[in-house]
Enzyme design. Sequence first.
Site, short mmCIF file in Angstrom:
data_model
loop_
_atom_site.label_atom_id
_atom_site.label_comp_id
_atom_site.label_asym_id
_atom_site.label_seq_id
_atom_site.Cartn_x
_atom_site.Cartn_y
_atom_site.Cartn_z
N HIS A 1 -5.78 -2.12 -5.42
CA HIS A 1 -5.32 -1.29 -4.31
C HIS A 1 -4.58 -0.08 -4.86
O HIS A 1 -4.09 -0.11 -5.99
CB HIS A 1 -4.39 -2.08 -3.39
CG HIS A 1 -5.06 -3.24 -2.74
ND1 HIS A 1 -5.96 -3.09 -1.70
CD2 HIS A 1 -5.00 -4.57 -2.97
CE1 HIS A 1 -6.41 -4.27 -1.32
NE2 HIS A 1 -5.85 -5.19 -2.09
N CYS B 1 -7.92 3.09 -3.48
CA CYS B 1 -7.57 4.14 -2.52
C CYS B 1 -6.64 5.13 -3.22
O CYS B 1 -5.78 4.73 -3.99
CB CYS B 1 -6.86 3.54 -1.30
SG CYS B 1 -7.96 2.59 -0.24
#
Length: 121
Positions: free
Chosen positions: A64, A107
Site C-alpha cells: 500500500h 497507490c
Amino acid sequence: PGRLYNEPNGVDVYAGVNISYSGGQVTAENFLNVLQGIKQGDTLHGPVIQSSANDTIFVYYADHGATGLVGMPNGSDPLFADDLISVLHAMYANNTYSQLVFYLEACESGSMFAGLLPNDI
C-alpha cells in the site's frame, strides 16, 4: 507460510521458495540495508545486495502507499521517499550498479520519485 497459486487449480508456486526475510523482519530499515549491502541486525545473517559497477539490479516492491511513502507488512513504520532517495543516491555514488530498475507498485508510488530523483541516476 501459506500457499500461492497463479491460476485456479494450479500448482503452489510458493512451495520450496527460500524466504530470506519474513514477518517482523520486513521493515523499511532492513529493506534499505539490503539495498545498500549492510549486514547488521536482521540482515546480519541474511542476504544483502553485494554488487559492483558491472551489475544490473532489479527491484520489485508492492504494498500500500500514500503520498511520499509505501507501507511495510505487519504495520511497521513505512518506507519514506526521502529515505529511499537517499539510499539510491548512495548506491549511485558508490558505483553499486551499471543499471538499476525499480518497479514500485503502490497507490501514489510516483510520489516516491517525482521531483526527488535526478534524471542522471
